[in-house]
Design a protein around this motif. Structure first.
Motif, PDB file in Angstrom:
ATOM      1  N   THR A 188       0.861  -1.185   0.000  1.00  0.00           N
ATOM      2  CA  THR A 188       0.000   0.000   0.000  1.00  0.00           C
ATOM      3  C   THR A 188       0.895   1.232   0.000  1.00  0.00           C
ATOM      4  O   THR A 188       1.888   1.280   0.731  1.00  0.00           O
ATOM      5  CB  THR A 188      -0.988   0.003   1.193  1.00  0.00           C
ATOM      6  N   GLY A 189       0.578   2.207  -0.838  1.00  0.00           N
ATOM      7  CA  GLY A 189       1.460   3.362  -0.908  1.00  0.00           C
ATOM      8  C   GLY A 189       0.873   4.506  -1.705  1.00  0.00           C
ATOM      9  O   GLY A 189      -0.285   4.483  -2.118  1.00  0.00           O
ATOM     10  N   VAL A 190       1.710   5.524  -1.903  1.00  0.00           N
ATOM     11  CA  VAL A 190       1.347   6.719  -2.672  1.00  0.00           C
ATOM     12  C   VAL A 190       2.207   6.709  -3.931  1.00  0.00           C
ATOM     13  O   VAL A 190       3.380   7.067  -3.888  1.00  0.00           O
ATOM     14  CB  VAL A 190       1.593   8.013  -1.866  1.00  0.00           C
ATOM     15  N   ALA A 191       1.611   6.274  -5.049  1.00  0.00           N
ATOM     16  CA  ALA A 191       2.379   6.154  -6.292  1.00  0.00           C
ATOM     17  C   ALA A 191       2.501   7.486  -7.025  1.00  0.00           C
ATOM     18  O   ALA A 191       3.393   7.656  -7.844  1.00  0.00           O
ATOM     19  CB  ALA A 191       1.738   5.107  -7.201  1.00  0.00           C
ATOM     20  N   GLY A 192       1.592   8.423  -6.745  1.00  0.00           N
ATOM     21  CA  GLY A 192       1.665   9.733  -7.377  1.00  0.00           C
ATOM     22  C   GLY A 192       0.952   9.765  -8.715  1.00  0.00           C
ATOM     23  O   GLY A 192       0.340   8.794  -9.114  1.00  0.00           O
ATOM     24  N   PRO A 193       1.021  10.865  -9.422  1.00  0.00           N
ATOM     25  CA  PRO A 193       1.818  12.050  -9.077  1.00  0.00           C
ATOM     26  C   PRO A 193       1.203  12.909  -7.971  1.00  0.00           C
ATOM     27  O   PRO A 193       1.891  13.694  -7.336  1.00  0.00           O
ATOM     28  CB  PRO A 193       1.870  12.833 -10.389  1.00  0.00           C
ATOM     29  N   GLY A 194      -0.098  12.748  -7.716  1.00  0.00           N
ATOM     30  CA  GLY A 194      -0.727  13.511  -6.635  1.00  0.00           C
ATOM     31  C   GLY A 194      -0.908  12.648  -5.411  1.00  0.00           C
ATOM     32  O   GLY A 194      -0.514  11.485  -5.371  1.00  0.00           O
ATOM     33  N   GLY A 195      -1.531  13.226  -4.390  1.00  0.00           N
ATOM     34  CA  GLY A 195      -1.879  12.469  -3.192  1.00  0.00           C
ATOM     35  C   GLY A 195      -0.843  12.481  -2.086  1.00  0.00           C
ATOM     36  O   GLY A 195      -1.094  11.990  -0.989  1.00  0.00           O
ATOM     37  N   GLY A 196       0.342  13.022  -2.359  1.00  0.00           N
ATOM     38  CA  GLY A 196       1.379  13.041  -1.335  1.00  0.00           C
ATOM     39  C   GLY A 196       1.206  14.185  -0.356  1.00  0.00           C
ATOM     40  O   GLY A 196       0.589  15.205  -0.669  1.00  0.00           O
TER      41      GLY A 196
ATOM     42  N   ALA B 249       3.381  15.986   3.379  1.00  0.00           N
ATOM     43  CA  ALA B 249       4.690  16.047   4.041  1.00  0.00           C
ATOM     44  C   ALA B 249       4.934  14.760   4.835  1.00  0.00           C
ATOM     45  O   ALA B 249       6.047  14.228   4.863  1.00  0.00           O
ATOM     46  CB  ALA B 249       4.755  17.264   4.957  1.00  0.00           C
ATOM     47  N   GLU B 250       3.886  14.254   5.467  1.00  0.00           N
ATOM     48  CA  GLU B 250       4.014  13.042   6.285  1.00  0.00           C
ATOM     49  C   GLU B 250       4.049  11.781   5.429  1.00  0.00           C
ATOM     50  O   GLU B 250       4.735  10.810   5.751  1.00  0.00           O
ATOM     51  CB  GLU B 250       2.826  12.956   7.256  1.00  0.00           C
ATOM     52  N   LYS B 251       3.303  11.804   4.311  1.00  0.00           N
ATOM     53  CA  LYS B 251       3.223  10.644   3.416  1.00  0.00           C
ATOM     54  C   LYS B 251       3.485  11.114   1.986  1.00  0.00           C
ATOM     55  O   LYS B 251       2.566  11.346   1.204  1.00  0.00           O
ATOM     56  CB  LYS B 251       1.852   9.973   3.530  1.00  0.00           C
ATOM     57  N   PRO B 252       4.772  11.253   1.643  1.00  0.00           N
ATOM     58  CA  PRO B 252       5.120  11.803   0.323  1.00  0.00           C
ATOM     59  C   PRO B 252       4.868  10.810  -0.810  1.00  0.00           C
ATOM     60  O   PRO B 252       4.759   9.598  -0.579  1.00  0.00           O
ATOM     61  CB  PRO B 252       6.618  12.080   0.461  1.00  0.00           C
ATOM     62  N   VAL B 253       4.803  11.341  -2.021  1.00  0.00           N
ATOM     63  CA  VAL B 253       4.742  10.485  -3.191  1.00  0.00           C
ATOM     64  C   VAL B 253       5.974   9.584  -3.170  1.00  0.00           C
ATOM     65  O   VAL B 253       7.087  10.044  -2.912  1.00  0.00           O
ATOM     66  CB  VAL B 253       4.694  11.331  -4.487  1.00  0.00           C
ATOM     67  N   GLY B 254       5.771   8.321  -3.425  1.00  0.00           N
ATOM     68  CA  GLY B 254       6.864   7.349  -3.396  1.00  0.00           C
ATOM     69  C   GLY B 254       6.894   6.517  -2.125  1.00  0.00           C
ATOM     70  O   GLY B 254       7.585   5.504  -2.065  1.00  0.00           O
ATOM     71  N   LEU B 255       6.130   6.925  -1.105  1.00  0.00           N
ATOM     72  CA  LEU B 255       6.078   6.157   0.144  1.00  0.00           C
ATOM     73  C   LEU B 255       5.279   4.881  -0.076  1.00  0.00           C
ATOM     74  O   LEU B 255       4.140   4.924  -0.560  1.00  0.00           O
ATOM     75  CB  LEU B 255       5.425   6.977   1.257  1.00  0.00           C
ATOM     76  N   VAL B 256       5.870   3.751   0.268  1.00  0.00           N
ATOM     77  CA  VAL B 256       5.181   2.466   0.151  1.00  0.00           C
ATOM     78  C   VAL B 256       5.432   1.657   1.417  1.00  0.00           C
ATOM     79  O   VAL B 256       6.564   1.556   1.887  1.00  0.00           O
ATOM     80  CB  VAL B 256       5.648   1.668  -1.087  1.00  0.00           C
ATOM     81  N   HIS B 257       4.347   1.107   1.958  1.00  0.00           N
ATOM     82  CA  HIS B 257       4.435   0.182   3.093  1.00  0.00           C
ATOM     83  C   HIS B 257       4.172  -1.228   2.579  1.00  0.00           C
ATOM     84  O   HIS B 257       3.225  -1.464   1.824  1.00  0.00           O
ATOM     85  CB  HIS B 257       3.388   0.531   4.161  1.00  0.00           C
ATOM     86  N   PHE B 258       5.017  -2.146   3.005  1.00  0.00           N
ATOM     87  CA  PHE B 258       4.893  -3.563   2.658  1.00  0.00           C
ATOM     88  C   PHE B 258       4.710  -4.352   3.942  1.00  0.00           C
ATOM     89  O   PHE B 258       5.235  -3.981   4.994  1.00  0.00           O
ATOM     90  CB  PHE B 258       6.176  -4.080   1.991  1.00  0.00           C
TER      91      PHE B 258
ATOM     92  N   VAL C 226      10.683   4.625   0.571  1.00  0.00           N
ATOM     93  CA  VAL C 226      10.293   5.795  -0.222  1.00  0.00           C
ATOM     94  C   VAL C 226      11.097   5.721  -1.514  1.00  0.00           C
ATOM     95  O   VAL C 226      12.322   5.771  -1.494  1.00  0.00           O
ATOM     96  CB  VAL C 226      10.565   7.126   0.521  1.00  0.00           C
ATOM     97  N   PHE C 227      10.381   5.564  -2.631  1.00  0.00           N
ATOM     98  CA  PHE C 227      11.021   5.394  -3.926  1.00  0.00           C
ATOM     99  C   PHE C 227      10.996   6.698  -4.715  1.00  0.00           C
ATOM    100  O   PHE C 227       9.999   7.419  -4.688  1.00  0.00           O
ATOM    101  CB  PHE C 227      10.294   4.315  -4.741  1.00  0.00           C
ATOM    102  N   PRO C 228      12.066   6.988  -5.447  1.00  0.00           N
ATOM    103  CA  PRO C 228      12.083   8.185  -6.297  1.00  0.00           C
ATOM    104  C   PRO C 228      11.376   7.919  -7.621  1.00  0.00           C
ATOM    105  O   PRO C 228      11.116   6.773  -7.980  1.00  0.00           O
ATOM    106  CB  PRO C 228      13.585   8.411  -6.522  1.00  0.00           C
ATOM    107  N   GLY C 229      11.100   8.989  -8.333  1.00  0.00           N
ATOM    108  CA  GLY C 229      10.568   8.859  -9.676  1.00  0.00           C
ATOM    109  C   GLY C 229       9.083   9.134  -9.764  1.00  0.00           C
ATOM    110  O   GLY C 229       8.428   9.488  -8.785  1.00  0.00           O
ATOM    111  N   GLY C 230       8.572   8.957 -10.970  1.00  0.00           N
ATOM    112  CA  GLY C 230       7.152   9.152 -11.228  1.00  0.00           C
ATOM    113  C   GLY C 230       6.354   7.906 -10.889  1.00  0.00           C
ATOM    114  O   GLY C 230       6.881   6.920 -10.362  1.00  0.00           O
ATOM    115  N   ARG C 231       5.083   7.934 -11.240  1.00  0.00           N
ATOM    116  CA  ARG C 231       4.159   6.850 -10.898  1.00  0.00           C
ATOM    117  C   ARG C 231       4.645   5.478 -11.384  1.00  0.00           C
ATOM    118  O   ARG C 231       4.649   4.502 -10.634  1.00  0.00           O
ATOM    119  CB  ARG C 231       2.782   7.170 -11.483  1.00  0.00           C
ATOM    120  N   ALA C 232       5.064   5.411 -12.635  1.00  0.00           N
ATOM    121  CA  ALA C 232       5.507   4.124 -13.198  1.00  0.00           C
ATOM    122  C   ALA C 232       6.737   3.598 -12.464  1.00  0.00           C
ATOM    123  O   ALA C 232       6.826   2.399 -12.156  1.00  0.00           O
ATOM    124  CB  ALA C 232       5.790   4.267 -14.695  1.00  0.00           C
ATOM    125  N   GLU C 233       7.669   4.495 -12.159  1.00  0.00           N
ATOM    126  CA  GLU C 233       8.901   4.077 -11.471  1.00  0.00           C
ATOM    127  C   GLU C 233       8.608   3.614 -10.044  1.00  0.00           C
ATOM    128  O   GLU C 233       9.178   2.625  -9.569  1.00  0.00           O
ATOM    129  CB  GLU C 233       9.928   5.213 -11.447  1.00  0.00           C
TER     130      GLU C 233
END
Length: 196
Positions: free
Chosen positions: A107-115, A117-126, A141-148
């Motif tokens: 579960t995470g925030v793939a972006g590009p929106g929705g991030g 300060a507490e839960k930035p785009v790229g944050l994923v919990h496993f 926390v992964f860098p890049g856009g939604r696909a990455e």
């Protein structure tokens, strides 16, 4: 601390996860939000995966998490859908709602929106749950856009699944001709039940 890679091919990571589950005699289940079924697709894209993959849950909405996996609505209200608590509940719910001996949740925030300060785009919990064992959590926390972000999350989930299956395999060694002790459904249990 377990490490998971974010490089290499998805197919290679899926093959490693399937081989580890097969070696440990485990059926696997997936519970996915931000990856939308990509982990299950990676696993089932490999020929012979039906010997390992029991089922996959795509639970994109909060309601789906509650209805399909039994994630407590109070957990989502208190911590959010992108949280350690939600990931753990998703993995445990997938384990309970399947024949699997091991389950992985994303579960995470793939972006590009929705991030935030507490839960930035790229944050994923496993989370990884295994029958008779503790539930393991990983935050990345992964860098890049939604696909990455989604690709990196799939790779990390597959690596976490493989690591858990290898641990289970080492914890319950079996000699040739002997079945592993059952703690959850194993492949030998399925083979026996299909033969009867």
């Amino acid at each position: 601390m377990e490490t998971t890679g974010t490089t290499g091919t998805v197919e290679a990571a899926a093959r490693r996860a399937l081989a580890a589950c097969r070696e440990a005699g485990l059926l696997a289940a997936t519970a996915e939000s931000c990856t939308g079924g990509l982990v299950a697709a990676a696993l089932t894209g490999v020929a012979g995966s039906s010997a390992v993959v029991d089922r996959g849950f795509v639970v994109y909405s909060n309601e789906a998490k509650v209805e399909a996996l039994g994630v407590p609505a109070a957990t989502i209200a208190a911590h959010g859908a992108v949280s350690e608590a939600a990931a753990r509940a998703m993995a445990e719910g997938a384990l309970a709602a399947s024949r699997a001996g091991i389950a992985i949740a994303v579960t995470g925030v793939a972006g590009p929106g929705g991030g935030t300060a507490e839960k930035p785009v790229g944050l994923v919990h496993f989370a990884r749950a295994a029958a008779g064992g503790p539930t393991v959590h990983l935050r990345r926390v992964f860098p890049g856009g939604r696909a990455e972000v989604r690709r990196a999350a799939v790779l990390a989930a597959l690596d976490l699944l493989a690591a858990g299956a290898r641990e289970r395999g080492r914890a319950r060694p079996a000699r040739a001709g002997q079945e592993r002790p059952s703690s959850g459904t194993t492949l030998s249990t399925i083979e026996r039940s299909s033969a009867s």
